[in-house]
Design an enzyme around this catalytic site. Structure first.
Site, mmCIF file in Angstrom:
data_model
loop_
_atom_site.group_PDB
_atom_site.id
_atom_site.type_symbol
_atom_site.label_atom_id
_atom_site.label_comp_id
_atom_site.label_asym_id
_atom_site.label_seq_id
_atom_site.Cartn_x
_atom_site.Cartn_y
_atom_site.Cartn_z
ATOM 1 N N ALA A 149 46.136 39.773 33.662
ATOM 2 C CA ALA A 149 45.974 40.991 34.448
ATOM 3 C C ALA A 149 44.553 41.137 34.986
ATOM 4 O O ALA A 149 44.344 41.497 36.144
ATOM 5 C CB ALA A 149 46.347 42.210 33.609
ATOM 6 N N GLU A 150 43.563 40.854 34.146
ATOM 7 C CA GLU A 150 42.171 41.006 34.549
ATOM 8 C C GLU A 150 41.806 40.040 35.674
ATOM 9 O O GLU A 150 41.086 40.406 36.603
ATOM 10 C CB GLU A 150 41.231 40.786 33.352
ATOM 11 C CG GLU A 150 41.438 41.764 32.211
ATOM 12 C CD GLU A 150 42.537 41.366 31.238
ATOM 13 O OE1 GLU A 150 42.642 42.042 30.199
ATOM 14 O OE2 GLU A 150 43.285 40.399 31.490
ATOM 15 N N LEU A 151 42.313 38.822 35.601
ATOM 16 C CA LEU A 151 42.044 37.844 36.655
ATOM 17 C C LEU A 151 42.738 38.234 37.953
ATOM 18 O O LEU A 151 42.186 38.072 39.042
ATOM 19 C CB LEU A 151 42.488 36.450 36.214
ATOM 20 C CG LEU A 151 41.700 35.839 35.060
ATOM 21 C CD1 LEU A 151 42.305 34.503 34.667
ATOM 22 C CD2 LEU A 151 40.244 35.681 35.426
#
Length: 76
Positions: free
Chosen positions: A44-46
């Protein structure tokens, strides 16, 4: 709230990993968002970082094009 709403999109698809969501904000504006779509896929962060970066690069390209046109008008 926005992150929680996005995380619901991954429910039932990420096992054995947890459902994760990320929202990148600047001065209250959403720059990027992402969630884990399926297990063993982009985190998700990427995803949120990629979206934020593409948005920023797109704006910079548009601004550069506007500047190029303005310079061309001044020199023609």
């Amino acid at each position: 709230r926005h992150a929680l709403a996005l995380s619901r999109r991954g429910l039932g698809n990420t096992s054995p990993n947890p459902v994760v969501c990320c929202v990148i904000l600047r001065d209250g504006a959403v720059l990027g968002r992402g969630w884990t779509h399926r297990a063993n896929q982009r985190e998700a962060e990427l995803e949120a970082g990629r979206v934020a970066l593409e948005s920023r690069v797109g704006r910079l390209r548009a601004e550069a094009e506007e500047l190029r046109r303005a310079v061309r008008r001044m020199t023609d």
